[in-house]
Design a protein around this motif. Sequence first.
Motif, PDB file in Angstrom:
ATOM      1  N   VAL A   1      63.437 -13.404   7.121  1.00 54.83           N
ATOM      2  CA  VAL A   1      62.363 -14.038   6.353  1.00 54.83           C
ATOM      3  C   VAL A   1      62.197 -13.358   4.998  1.00 54.83           C
ATOM      4  O   VAL A   1      62.131 -14.018   3.960  1.00 54.83           O
ATOM      5  N   VAL A   2      62.145 -12.019   4.989  1.00 55.23           N
ATOM      6  CA  VAL A   2      61.961 -11.334   3.705  1.00 55.23           C
ATOM      7  C   VAL A   2      63.221 -11.441   2.847  1.00 55.23           C
ATOM      8  O   VAL A   2      63.129 -11.502   1.614  1.00 55.23           O
ATOM      9  N   LYS A   3      64.383 -11.470   3.466  1.00 59.72           N
ATOM     10  CA  LYS A   3      65.607 -11.642   2.689  1.00 59.72           C
ATOM     11  C   LYS A   3      65.598 -12.979   1.954  1.00 59.72           C
ATOM     12  O   LYS A   3      66.015 -13.067   0.798  1.00 59.72           O
ATOM     13  N   ARG A   4      65.154 -14.006   2.625  1.00 56.76           N
ATOM     14  CA  ARG A   4      65.170 -15.351   2.059  1.00 56.76           C
ATOM     15  C   ARG A   4      64.051 -15.574   1.036  1.00 56.76           C
ATOM     16  O   ARG A   4      64.218 -16.312   0.067  1.00 56.76           O
ATOM     17  N   MET A   5      62.900 -14.909   1.251  1.00 60.77           N
ATOM     18  CA  MET A   5      61.698 -15.279   0.523  1.00 60.77           C
ATOM     19  C   MET A   5      61.228 -14.278  -0.526  1.00 60.77           C
ATOM     20  O   MET A   5      60.635 -14.675  -1.534  1.00 60.77           O
ATOM     21  N   CYS A   6      61.410 -12.991  -0.307  1.00 57.92           N
ATOM     22  CA  CYS A   6      60.641 -11.986  -1.045  1.00 57.92           C
ATOM     23  C   CYS A   6      61.500 -11.236  -2.055  1.00 57.92           C
ATOM     24  O   CYS A   6      62.530 -10.658  -1.694  1.00 57.92           O
TER      25      CYS A   6
ATOM     26  N   GLY B   1      60.331  -1.778  -2.585  1.00 56.49           N
ATOM     27  CA  GLY B   1      61.076  -2.081  -3.799  1.00 56.49           C
ATOM     28  C   GLY B   1      61.749  -3.424  -3.703  1.00 56.49           C
ATOM     29  O   GLY B   1      61.374  -4.279  -2.884  1.00 56.49           O
ATOM     30  N   GLU B   2      62.737  -3.634  -4.562  1.00 52.16           N
ATOM     31  CA  GLU B   2      63.483  -4.886  -4.555  1.00 52.16           C
ATOM     32  C   GLU B   2      64.139  -5.076  -3.189  1.00 52.16           C
ATOM     33  O   GLU B   2      64.820  -4.178  -2.685  1.00 52.16           O
ATOM     34  N   THR B   3      63.944  -6.249  -2.611  1.00 50.43           N
ATOM     35  CA  THR B   3      64.427  -6.497  -1.255  1.00 50.43           C
ATOM     36  C   THR B   3      65.931  -6.296  -1.140  1.00 50.43           C
ATOM     37  O   THR B   3      66.421  -5.627  -0.231  1.00 50.43           O
ATOM     38  N   ALA B   4      66.677  -6.878  -2.075  1.00 49.58           N
ATOM     39  CA  ALA B   4      68.134  -6.748  -2.017  1.00 49.58           C
ATOM     40  C   ALA B   4      68.569  -5.298  -2.106  1.00 49.58           C
ATOM     41  O   ALA B   4      69.496  -4.870  -1.413  1.00 49.58           O
ATOM     42  N   GLU B   5      67.893  -4.502  -2.948  1.00 48.21           N
ATOM     43  CA  GLU B   5      68.254  -3.095  -3.088  1.00 48.21           C
ATOM     44  C   GLU B   5      68.012  -2.330  -1.792  1.00 48.21           C
ATOM     45  O   GLU B   5      68.786  -1.452  -1.414  1.00 48.21           O
ATOM     46  N   LEU B   6      66.916  -2.648  -1.099  1.00 48.80           N
ATOM     47  CA  LEU B   6      66.603  -1.964   0.161  1.00 48.80           C
ATOM     48  C   LEU B   6      67.691  -2.193   1.203  1.00 48.80           C
ATOM     49  O   LEU B   6      68.008  -1.305   1.991  1.00 48.80           O
TER      50      LEU B   6
ATOM     51  N   GLY C   1      81.350  -7.349   9.140  1.00 47.64           N
ATOM     52  CA  GLY C   1      80.881  -7.739   7.825  1.00 47.64           C
ATOM     53  C   GLY C   1      80.117  -9.041   7.856  1.00 47.64           C
ATOM     54  O   GLY C   1      80.088  -9.750   8.873  1.00 47.64           O
ATOM     55  N   SER C   2      79.475  -9.356   6.728  1.00 48.00           N
ATOM     56  CA  SER C   2      78.704 -10.596   6.642  1.00 48.00           C
ATOM     57  C   SER C   2      78.389 -10.908   5.198  1.00 48.00           C
ATOM     58  O   SER C   2      78.436 -10.037   4.324  1.00 48.00           O
ATOM     59  N   LEU C   3      78.082 -12.183   4.941  1.00 45.72           N
ATOM     60  CA  LEU C   3      77.480 -12.618   3.698  1.00 45.72           C
ATOM     61  C   LEU C   3      76.060 -13.040   4.024  1.00 45.72           C
ATOM     62  O   LEU C   3      75.835 -13.804   4.964  1.00 45.72           O
ATOM     63  N   GLU C   4      75.089 -12.553   3.266  1.00 46.41           N
ATOM     64  CA  GLU C   4      73.689 -12.837   3.557  1.00 46.41           C
ATOM     65  C   GLU C   4      72.998 -13.359   2.320  1.00 46.41           C
ATOM     66  O   GLU C   4      73.283 -12.942   1.200  1.00 46.41           O
ATOM     67  N   ARG C   5      72.052 -14.285   2.552  1.00 50.77           N
ATOM     68  CA  ARG C   5      71.298 -14.868   1.455  1.00 50.77           C
ATOM     69  C   ARG C   5      70.036 -14.050   1.194  1.00 50.77           C
ATOM     70  O   ARG C   5      69.272 -13.753   2.104  1.00 50.77           O
ATOM     71  N   TYR C   6      69.811 -13.688  -0.076  1.00 47.79           N
ATOM     72  CA  TYR C   6      68.595 -13.033  -0.526  1.00 47.79           C
ATOM     73  C   TYR C   6      68.004 -13.911  -1.617  1.00 47.79           C
ATOM     74  O   TYR C   6      68.516 -13.915  -2.734  1.00 47.79           O
ATOM     75  N   GLN C   7      66.948 -14.672  -1.257  1.00 48.78           N
ATOM     76  CA  GLN C   7      66.412 -15.685  -2.151  1.00 48.78           C
ATOM     77  C   GLN C   7      67.557 -16.601  -2.581  1.00 48.78           C
ATOM     78  O   GLN C   7      68.175 -17.220  -1.744  1.00 48.78           O
ATOM     79  N   GLU C   8      67.884 -16.668  -3.872  1.00 48.31           N
ATOM     80  CA  GLU C   8      68.943 -17.579  -4.317  1.00 48.31           C
ATOM     81  C   GLU C   8      70.303 -16.899  -4.455  1.00 48.31           C
ATOM     82  O   GLU C   8      71.279 -17.544  -4.832  1.00 48.31           O
ATOM     83  N   ASP C   9      70.372 -15.616  -4.138  1.00 49.43           N
ATOM     84  CA  ASP C   9      71.615 -14.876  -4.282  1.00 49.43           C
ATOM     85  C   ASP C   9      72.313 -14.698  -2.933  1.00 49.43           C
ATOM     86  O   ASP C   9      71.680 -14.733  -1.886  1.00 49.43           O
TER      87      ASP C   9
END
Length: 328
Positions: free
Chosen positions: A199-204, A219-224, A279-287
């Motif tokens: 949820v936080v990966k997709r939204m925050c 901090g920035e979600t993707a950085e965490l 491994g994986s590819l994950e969505r963080y908001q639009e990235d």
Amino acid sequence: MIQVENLHKRYGERQVLRDISLQVEAGEIFGIVGHSGAGKSTLLRCLNGLEKYDSGTVVVMDQEVGSLAEKKLLTLRRRMGMIFQTFNLMERRNVFENVAFPLEVWHTPKAGIRDRVAALLRLVGLEDKAGERPANLSGGQKQRVGIARALALNPEILLCDEATSALDPRTTLSILDLLRDINARLNLTIILVTHQMEVVKRMCRRTLILDNGLARGTGETAELFLAPPPGLRRLIHDEYAHISQGVNIRLGFPKEIAREGIISSMARSLDLDFSIVGGSLERYQEDVLGFLVINVLPEHLEKTLDYLRARKLRWQVLDDGQPEDCHA
């Protein structure tokens, strides 16, 4: 918009929040994530004064919550909508009446109630369900009613307490998309409390991670998630297969290079073979960000890390599946 500094909260002898500080900007979708019992809901309820805190400050829309008299606190809460995991709908009222309830409490004229509820039901896609009772609705529809009700008084902040935890994955995505749409349309500040990392990966854009009442990272979600600080392993749920004869390295690929063939290029450049552990590819908001765990022989470790440093990748050396070091 919201500024929390050095917040402490006890229930008797048990300290549930310890020295929490955070800042939320106007129009932001901010995440508070952690396991059950971490203190997430208590922190959320401190923001609107439903919970008293022992020390520290909570400033919401330029008002220190803990110092407000009851009447001013009620006025502040009017500017903060809230939605819940269990929907909290009144079973004896139909959809229209549930959404209308806050307006009735604040003595809105009937014509104003009718127009406002109709507009809100259109916003959440339930204009054809106005006469239905909650028992006849799906979980996703109930949560849409809860969102409409939370928006009835035109709040500036929306507090979401595990709003998708009772929903299936497909319905969760539809509710998250609705919240993103509302955020964009209304410039509404949204705080999402959840134990669901996706949820936080997709939204925050930014996230606070709580564990046993302590802030383990913010901090920035993707950085965490690209380079988890020490202490976050248990919360983030990464699992690694350990290959005893080599060294595992967790790689995080920022959005600029998430789609590049880094591993094949590294293998050619260094003339080395690597084992792929996972491994994986994950969505963080639009990235889209990439994660990979590789295994290398100990004698090739420094050569591999030199290559990763030069490419400015995020990496961690893992020891028996646990991070030993982390670098950009």
